[in-house]
Design a protein around this motif. Sequence first.
Motif, PDB file in Angstrom:
ATOM      1  N   LEU A  49     -17.085  57.077  28.276  1.00  0.00           N
ATOM      2  CA  LEU A  49     -16.788  56.452  26.990  1.00  0.00           C
ATOM      3  C   LEU A  49     -15.291  56.500  26.706  1.00  0.00           C
ATOM      4  O   LEU A  49     -14.856  56.265  25.579  1.00  0.00           O
ATOM      5  CB  LEU A  49     -17.565  57.149  25.867  1.00  0.00           C
ATOM      6  CG  LEU A  49     -19.088  57.138  25.982  1.00  0.00           C
ATOM      7  CD1 LEU A  49     -19.739  57.821  24.778  1.00  0.00           C
ATOM      8  CD2 LEU A  49     -19.630  55.712  26.120  1.00  0.00           C
ATOM      9  N   GLY A  50     -14.506  56.852  27.746  1.00  0.00           N
ATOM     10  CA  GLY A  50     -13.059  56.884  27.599  1.00  0.00           C
ATOM     11  C   GLY A  50     -12.464  58.140  28.183  1.00  0.00           C
ATOM     12  O   GLY A  50     -12.949  59.222  27.898  1.00  0.00           O
ATOM     13  N   GLY A  51     -11.467  57.988  29.044  1.00  0.00           N
ATOM     14  CA  GLY A  51     -10.715  59.129  29.574  1.00  0.00           C
ATOM     15  C   GLY A  51     -11.248  59.702  30.867  1.00  0.00           C
ATOM     16  O   GLY A  51     -10.585  60.530  31.485  1.00  0.00           O
ATOM     17  N   ASP A  52     -12.440  59.286  31.293  1.00  0.00           N
ATOM     18  CA  ASP A  52     -12.987  59.812  32.556  1.00  0.00           C
ATOM     19  C   ASP A  52     -13.101  58.679  33.571  1.00  0.00           C
ATOM     20  O   ASP A  52     -14.118  58.538  34.262  1.00  0.00           O
ATOM     21  CB  ASP A  52     -14.361  60.474  32.308  1.00  0.00           C
ATOM     22  CG  ASP A  52     -14.815  61.331  33.499  1.00  0.00           C
ATOM     23  OD1 ASP A  52     -13.940  61.865  34.208  1.00  0.00           O
ATOM     24  OD2 ASP A  52     -16.030  61.453  33.708  1.00  0.00           O
ATOM     25  N   ASP A  53     -12.021  57.897  33.682  1.00  0.00           N
ATOM     26  CA  ASP A  53     -12.065  56.676  34.491  1.00  0.00           C
ATOM     27  C   ASP A  53     -12.351  56.949  35.959  1.00  0.00           C
ATOM     28  O   ASP A  53     -12.948  56.131  36.649  1.00  0.00           O
ATOM     29  CB  ASP A  53     -10.739  55.912  34.348  1.00  0.00           C
ATOM     30  CG  ASP A  53     -10.471  55.544  32.883  1.00  0.00           C
ATOM     31  OD1 ASP A  53     -11.465  55.440  32.121  1.00  0.00           O
ATOM     32  OD2 ASP A  53      -9.297  55.406  32.509  1.00  0.00           O
ATOM     33  N   ARG A  54     -11.917  58.115  36.456  1.00  0.00           N
ATOM     34  CA  ARG A  54     -12.193  58.426  37.864  1.00  0.00           C
ATOM     35  C   ARG A  54     -13.445  59.303  37.998  1.00  0.00           C
ATOM     36  O   ARG A  54     -13.732  59.826  39.068  1.00  0.00           O
ATOM     37  CB  ARG A  54     -10.983  59.114  38.485  1.00  0.00           C
ATOM     38  CG  ARG A  54      -9.762  58.207  38.437  1.00  0.00           C
ATOM     39  CD  ARG A  54      -8.490  58.952  38.721  1.00  0.00           C
ATOM     40  NE  ARG A  54      -8.230  59.017  40.164  1.00  0.00           N
ATOM     41  CZ  ARG A  54      -7.109  59.479  40.682  1.00  0.00           C
ATOM     42  NH1 ARG A  54      -6.157  59.939  39.892  1.00  0.00           N
ATOM     43  NH2 ARG A  54      -6.935  59.501  41.981  1.00  0.00           N
ATOM     44  N   HIS A  55     -14.138  59.479  36.905  1.00  0.00           N
ATOM     45  CA  HIS A  55     -15.432  60.183  36.883  1.00  0.00           C
ATOM     46  C   HIS A  55     -15.343  61.626  37.374  1.00  0.00           C
ATOM     47  O   HIS A  55     -16.311  62.188  37.879  1.00  0.00           O
ATOM     48  CB  HIS A  55     -16.484  59.415  37.705  1.00  0.00           C
ATOM     49  CG  HIS A  55     -16.561  57.965  37.338  1.00  0.00           C
ATOM     50  ND1 HIS A  55     -16.791  57.526  36.056  1.00  0.00           N
ATOM     51  CD2 HIS A  55     -16.376  56.850  38.100  1.00  0.00           C
ATOM     52  CE1 HIS A  55     -16.775  56.197  36.023  1.00  0.00           C
ATOM     53  NE2 HIS A  55     -16.515  55.753  37.247  1.00  0.00           N
ATOM     54  N   GLY A  56     -14.153  62.235  37.223  1.00  0.00           N
ATOM     55  CA  GLY A  56     -13.997  63.630  37.669  1.00  0.00           C
ATOM     56  C   GLY A  56     -14.850  64.579  36.857  1.00  0.00           C
ATOM     57  O   GLY A  56     -15.507  65.466  37.411  1.00  0.00           O
ATOM     58  N   VAL A  57     -14.871  64.421  35.543  1.00  0.00           N
ATOM     59  CA  VAL A  57     -15.664  65.323  34.701  1.00  0.00           C
ATOM     60  C   VAL A  57     -17.147  65.074  34.930  1.00  0.00           C
ATOM     61  O   VAL A  57     -17.940  66.010  35.041  1.00  0.00           O
ATOM     62  CB  VAL A  57     -15.289  65.131  33.209  1.00  0.00           C
ATOM     63  CG1 VAL A  57     -16.327  65.768  32.296  1.00  0.00           C
ATOM     64  CG2 VAL A  57     -13.915  65.728  32.939  1.00  0.00           C
ATOM     65  N   SER A  58     -17.509  63.803  35.043  1.00  0.00           N
ATOM     66  CA  SER A  58     -18.911  63.482  35.322  1.00  0.00           C
ATOM     67  C   SER A  58     -19.366  64.135  36.632  1.00  0.00           C
ATOM     68  O   SER A  58     -20.435  64.740  36.703  1.00  0.00           O
ATOM     69  CB  SER A  58     -19.077  61.962  35.409  1.00  0.00           C
ATOM     70  OG  SER A  58     -20.377  61.638  35.849  1.00  0.00           O
ATOM     71  N   SER A  59     -18.534  64.048  37.672  1.00  0.00           N
ATOM     72  CA  SER A  59     -18.898  64.625  38.975  1.00  0.00           C
ATOM     73  C   SER A  59     -19.037  66.139  38.883  1.00  0.00           C
ATOM     74  O   SER A  59     -19.962  66.727  39.442  1.00  0.00           O
ATOM     75  CB  SER A  59     -17.836  64.319  40.031  1.00  0.00           C
ATOM     76  OG  SER A  59     -17.694  62.955  40.175  1.00  0.00           O
TER      77      SER A  59
END
Lengths: 439, 190
Positions: A49-59
């Motif tokens: 939803l913003g700021g995790d464009d490279r999905h690092g936090v999601s990963s």
Amino acid sequence: MRRSSLLLLLAAFVAITATPFTARAQIKMQIIGPGSHLSPIAVSALKNLGGDDRHGVSSEFDSILSHDLELSGYFRLISPKAFIEDAQTSGYDLGQFNFADWRSINADFLVKGAVKIDGNQVQLTALLFDVAQQRRMMGKSFTGQLSEVPRMARRFADALLKATTGIEGPFDSRLAFVSTRGGRFKEIYLQSIDGHGLFRLTDNPTINLFPAFDRRHEVLYLSYKTMMPALYLANPATRREVRIVSTRGKMVGGAISPDGHLIAAAIEHAGATNLFLLDRGGQELRRLTDTNGINVSPAFSSDGRMLAFTSDRSGTPQIYVMSVAGGGARRVTYKGNYNTTPAFSPDGKFIAYESRDGGHFDVWIVGVDGSDPINLTHGVGSSQYPAWSPDGRYIAFSSTRNGNSHIYLLQVATQTVISALTEGNGNDSCPAWSWWLGD
Amino acid sequence: MIPVPRGRGGWEIRTNGVLRFAALILVCAAFAASGCSSSVKKTPGLGAGAGAGAGMGESNLGNKGSLAQFKKGELGAGEGGPLSDIHFAFNQYTIEPQDDSVLKANAQWLEAHPNTNVQVEGHCDERGSEEYNIALGAKRAQSAKDYLVTLGIAPSRISTISYGKELPLCTEHTEECWARNRRDHFVVSQ
């Protein structure tokens, strides 16, 4: 056509789960056995939803959550390669995505969520769905710093276990253990249960043993750092510690009560080792045992009222329990002639201990009244030093089953060794499992 | 059952636990004239200053403790000191008959060197829990202390410490190695 694509899918699944991380392959191989049922669960990426464009936090969140769910022994993780839906283009809450996409890959459960990052600040929402019922089972929202994402994953794993099994999971906690990984000296380390955040508590080239937590997450341990053995009560957060010695004799070991107020210390004088109750500053409150032999390995019950310990008063080392308030000791173990290192289950009903059988040791549990001793490790390598998880469903213990001694995770109800919790060079021993870290 | 040289002039019988005593008797018979003890242990007083009552020689009489040796990576390298180790059966702390003469020789050396003190270190093999073994090692150290006191050595000259199973001389998982590690070691200081 349909069958061949399914086979391809299966082949891809096997290749992915078996290659990248050997500990996971171990989980798969060891968990699946008679009487166990693993629920397939899909952990979808967090919608940015913003700021995790490279999905690092999601990963990071997904990886730790997935690992904890595998360690729980209840779930089989469905490979993300099998996912049909794109987490970034679909929604994450009820009505915003299609359950058919998840039912078709045979998911019983589904985790979806979203993340928003602003500088160092993270807002993270995760939701658990029952795929067959098309129902939201549980949801959590977290706010915190980027460095706190691993704990968000562990707290969500614990809540997910509560929603699916009725009992909070044990992963938002810490493991302490002794290791020679830094060289030939035994030092004390802390880490998360899933192996992250290794923290070295001691750094003295001597001998450090027996880490034990209270619920303030202080660590009591024995060290020869001054060349003479003493107990130390350390606060890992501040790195401050108090040295605890006794004019009665030499420290052999000790335990700290859950509330952190009392220490049960094994103290040796003139060859005899007895237990004494001290306050947290080391002032003696009461003698607990009085024999000319060996009384060691004190362990408090979860309510702080009982002590289990090892004594050779019968001629062989056996497990006894006594009231912290005083009174006689009652023998618990009668099977086997070398039973040591007791640990109370959190509900106070069982005692885990190590028992010698010929040249090796196994971890057993027995009713606190002495009933129904059960071997949990069945003679694979030597298994020693049990430590219960705060939820009482797991035991961490040291084992030589794969060569060097490492710390392993055992699911008590299924008597299944799920995975190693430590790895690498050196020998790891003397695990302690903290209470939940809390807020 | 081959006596192998160990340390400076020391001899140790390497065999399994069952044969050990039999081997000792054989060695005793073979060396009857010179006495059993001298054939299975180091000669007391080996090293600088043997027999000297005082003076420069005595500054070399002591030996480092096992933990100090371990810190330097020297444990098990053969620096045994002027007194000989004694050994124990698994999970036992009673003095074995064959160590009677070893302790008597140790006591004689201590009598001959009245300005020294001794720390008895109790050690165990790798089997069993760490904590129980520290308590067991303490029992082993106390057994030797009590025996030395009955032989006339002042209790104030003898201290004890246990290292449990933490400072093994060898790390093989064999009965021979375990037997070697189940020991009292004597550290002399002035």
